[in-house]
Design a protein around this motif. Structure first.
Motif, PDB file in Angstrom:
ATOM      1  N   LYS A  95       8.219 -16.254  16.021  1.00 44.59           N
ATOM      2  CA  LYS A  95       7.036 -15.411  16.373  1.00 44.59           C
ATOM      3  C   LYS A  95       6.936 -14.038  16.089  1.00 44.59           C
ATOM      4  O   LYS A  95       8.088 -13.278  16.384  1.00 44.59           O
ATOM      5  CB  LYS A  95       6.469 -15.776  17.480  1.00 44.59           C
ATOM      6  CG  LYS A  95       5.924 -17.017  17.841  1.00 44.59           C
ATOM      7  CD  LYS A  95       4.733 -17.345  16.978  1.00 44.59           C
ATOM      8  CE  LYS A  95       4.129 -18.950  17.189  1.00 44.59           C
ATOM      9  NZ  LYS A  95       2.935 -19.188  16.422  1.00 44.59           N
ATOM     10  N   THR A  96       6.072 -13.381  15.434  1.00 44.78           N
ATOM     11  CA  THR A  96       6.225 -11.956  15.390  1.00 44.78           C
ATOM     12  C   THR A  96       4.935 -11.467  16.150  1.00 44.78           C
ATOM     13  O   THR A  96       3.661 -11.647  15.704  1.00 44.78           O
ATOM     14  CB  THR A  96       6.053 -11.510  13.837  1.00 44.78           C
ATOM     15  OG1 THR A  96       7.391 -12.078  13.215  1.00 44.78           O
ATOM     16  CG2 THR A  96       5.945 -10.043  13.467  1.00 44.78           C
ATOM     17  N   VAL A  97       5.137 -10.557  17.067  1.00 46.48           N
ATOM     18  CA  VAL A  97       4.089  -9.728  17.505  1.00 46.48           C
ATOM     19  C   VAL A  97       3.712  -8.330  16.892  1.00 46.48           C
ATOM     20  O   VAL A  97       4.434  -7.703  16.994  1.00 46.48           O
ATOM     21  CB  VAL A  97       4.374  -9.613  19.011  1.00 46.48           C
ATOM     22  CG1 VAL A  97       2.886  -9.063  19.953  1.00 46.48           C
ATOM     23  CG2 VAL A  97       4.546 -10.732  19.839  1.00 46.48           C
ATOM     24  N   LEU A  98       2.272  -8.446  16.466  1.00 44.92           N
ATOM     25  CA  LEU A  98       1.908  -7.115  15.839  1.00 44.92           C
ATOM     26  C   LEU A  98       1.110  -6.380  16.589  1.00 44.92           C
ATOM     27  O   LEU A  98      -0.094  -7.036  16.953  1.00 44.92           O
ATOM     28  CB  LEU A  98       1.391  -7.687  14.240  1.00 44.92           C
ATOM     29  CG  LEU A  98       0.650  -6.363  13.761  1.00 44.92           C
ATOM     30  CD1 LEU A  98       1.686  -5.132  13.439  1.00 44.92           C
ATOM     31  CD2 LEU A  98       0.061  -6.790  12.336  1.00 44.92           C
ATOM     32  N   LEU A  99       1.304  -5.377  16.972  1.00 44.72           N
ATOM     33  CA  LEU A  99       0.285  -4.186  17.982  1.00 44.72           C
ATOM     34  C   LEU A  99      -0.413  -3.376  16.704  1.00 44.72           C
ATOM     35  O   LEU A  99       0.071  -2.636  16.422  1.00 44.72           O
ATOM     36  CB  LEU A  99       1.248  -3.668  18.868  1.00 44.72           C
ATOM     37  CG  LEU A  99       1.706  -4.576  19.930  1.00 44.72           C
ATOM     38  CD1 LEU A  99       3.006  -4.882  19.799  1.00 44.72           C
ATOM     39  CD2 LEU A  99       1.553  -3.604  21.381  1.00 44.72           C
ATOM     40  N   ASP A 100      -1.750  -3.861  16.773  1.00 42.95           N
ATOM     41  CA  ASP A 100      -2.404  -3.076  15.909  1.00 42.95           C
ATOM     42  C   ASP A 100      -2.995  -1.734  16.375  1.00 42.95           C
ATOM     43  O   ASP A 100      -3.883  -2.082  17.505  1.00 42.95           O
ATOM     44  CB  ASP A 100      -3.435  -4.071  15.337  1.00 42.95           C
ATOM     45  CG  ASP A 100      -4.337  -3.258  14.237  1.00 42.95           C
ATOM     46  OD1 ASP A 100      -3.853  -2.184  13.448  1.00 42.95           O
ATOM     47  OD2 ASP A 100      -5.607  -3.751  14.007  1.00 42.95           O
ATOM     48  N   LYS A 140       0.119   0.883   8.123  1.00 42.21           N
ATOM     49  CA  LYS A 140      -0.617   0.140   9.157  1.00 42.21           C
ATOM     50  C   LYS A 140      -1.596  -0.943   8.266  1.00 42.21           C
ATOM     51  O   LYS A 140      -1.676  -2.081   8.780  1.00 42.21           O
ATOM     52  CB  LYS A 140      -1.663   1.038   9.678  1.00 42.21           C
ATOM     53  CG  LYS A 140      -2.808   0.478  10.637  1.00 42.21           C
ATOM     54  CD  LYS A 140      -3.682   1.438  11.266  1.00 42.21           C
ATOM     55  CE  LYS A 140      -5.072   0.815  11.811  1.00 42.21           C
ATOM     56  NZ  LYS A 140      -5.039  -0.483  12.685  1.00 42.21           N
ATOM     57  N   ALA A 141      -1.967  -0.786   7.510  1.00 41.67           N
ATOM     58  CA  ALA A 141      -2.667  -1.614   6.312  1.00 41.67           C
ATOM     59  C   ALA A 141      -1.816  -2.684   5.757  1.00 41.67           C
ATOM     60  O   ALA A 141      -2.189  -3.976   5.785  1.00 41.67           O
ATOM     61  CB  ALA A 141      -3.371  -0.743   5.340  1.00 41.67           C
ATOM     62  N   GLY A 142      -0.676  -2.287   5.633  1.00 34.04           N
ATOM     63  CA  GLY A 142       0.282  -3.251   5.110  1.00 34.04           C
ATOM     64  C   GLY A 142       0.890  -4.449   6.280  1.00 34.04           C
ATOM     65  O   GLY A 142       1.019  -5.660   5.799  1.00 34.04           O
ATOM     66  N   TYR A 143       0.730  -3.755   7.415  1.00 35.38           N
ATOM     67  CA  TYR A 143       1.143  -4.657   8.488  1.00 35.38           C
ATOM     68  C   TYR A 143      -0.113  -6.041   8.524  1.00 35.38           C
ATOM     69  O   TYR A 143       0.587  -7.054   8.655  1.00 35.38           O
ATOM     70  CB  TYR A 143       1.426  -4.180   9.788  1.00 35.38           C
ATOM     71  CG  TYR A 143       2.793  -3.582  10.047  1.00 35.38           C
ATOM     72  CD1 TYR A 143       3.804  -4.650  10.244  1.00 35.38           C
ATOM     73  CD2 TYR A 143       3.023  -2.298  10.578  1.00 35.38           C
ATOM     74  CE1 TYR A 143       4.967  -4.406  10.464  1.00 35.38           C
ATOM     75  CE2 TYR A 143       4.412  -1.904  10.757  1.00 35.38           C
ATOM     76  CZ  TYR A 143       5.426  -2.773  10.947  1.00 35.38           C
ATOM     77  OH  TYR A 143       6.713  -2.668  11.133  1.00 35.38           O
ATOM     78  N   LEU A 144      -1.068  -5.552   8.458  1.00 34.77           N
ATOM     79  CA  LEU A 144      -2.317  -6.476   8.490  1.00 34.77           C
ATOM     80  C   LEU A 144      -2.400  -7.466   7.561  1.00 34.77           C
ATOM     81  O   LEU A 144      -2.709  -8.631   7.591  1.00 34.77           O
ATOM     82  CB  LEU A 144      -3.539  -5.577   8.650  1.00 34.77           C
ATOM     83  CG  LEU A 144      -3.712  -4.816  10.172  1.00 34.77           C
ATOM     84  CD1 LEU A 144      -4.974  -4.078   9.903  1.00 34.77           C
ATOM     85  CD2 LEU A 144      -3.720  -5.667  11.224  1.00 34.77           C
TER      86      LEU A 144
END
Length: 222
Positions: free
Chosen positions: A144-149, A181-185
């Motif tokens: 799992k990867t938790v991404l904090l936007d 930031k856009a790349g992560y999403l």
């Protein structure tokens, strides 16, 4: 009277998990890593916390090179290779042995950081980046990867509030961080089964509540 036989409840074995935390600097990764670590402590699940770049003696030396503002002229390919070298050492020395021993691994950044920062941020071709990471990490993918936007201004304000001195990456122009930031999403949208995206603009107690709700089916109750 004969003594009654004791009844021993056999708990279901908990398989080790590799969980990574991603997002721009200042988004709150460390807070959620500590939250999950505390959760695992209460459930008596062994775990290892680590970070990128770094996590090993060699990796920490590479970290110093990568984040030192004195190296602002570093070539993009050099940057990729240094991050990847640190990651390869971390996987071989820390992550794989921990997982094989039955421990969870909680990592502050992993492959997605290279794809977001060097792929989107530095605008490098993602295909060779992916192939390089696949080889360097022995094809190890997080469970799992938790991404904090989090917004750029919010993250910057949080770091400023704790008197944080910006490193080489944090000193990049705003457009760079917007691309990251856009790349992560984008990365999260391509792998929704692995990513858990949390709104890190919310107050911290709400972010923690959202995190607990998302992990309720993954982590056993204490």
């Amino acid at each position: 009277m004969r003594p009654r036989p004791s009844i021993r409840v056999q708990m279901k074995p908990i398989s080790p998990k590799f969980v990574t935390f991603e997002g721009i600097d200042g988004c709150g990764k460390s807070t959620l890593i500590d939250e999950l670590a505390s959760w695992l402590d209460r459930t008596r699940v062994p775990y290892v916390k680590t970070r990128e770049p770094g996590g090993t003696s060699l990796g920490e030396k590479i970290r110093g090179l990568l984040l030192d503002p004195a190296h602002r002229g570093m070539n993009r390919q050099t940057e990729v290779l240094l991050y990847t070298a640190s990651r390869a050492q971390l996987v071989a020395e820390i992550i794989l042995p921990a997982l094989k021993s039955g421990a969870w691994v909680l990592a502050d950044r992993y492959i997605d950081a290279t794809l977001a920062y060097q792929g989107y941020g530095r605008e490098l071709d993602p295909d060779p980046l992916r192939r390089l990471q696949h080889w360097a990490t022995q094809a190890l993918v997080p469970d799992k990867t938790v991404l904090l936007d989090c917004g750029i201004d919010t993250a910057a304000a949080r770091m400023s509030a704790r008197n944080h001195r910006p490193d080489r990456i944090e000193m990049e122009e705003r457009a760079f961080h917007e691309r990251v930031k856009a790349g992560y999403l984008d990365l999260a949208s391509l792998d929704p089964g692995r990513f858990i995206v949390l709104d890190a603009e919310k107050p911290l107690p709400e972010v923690i509540a959202d995190f607990r709700a998302a992990f309720r089916e993954i982590v056993p109750a204490p």
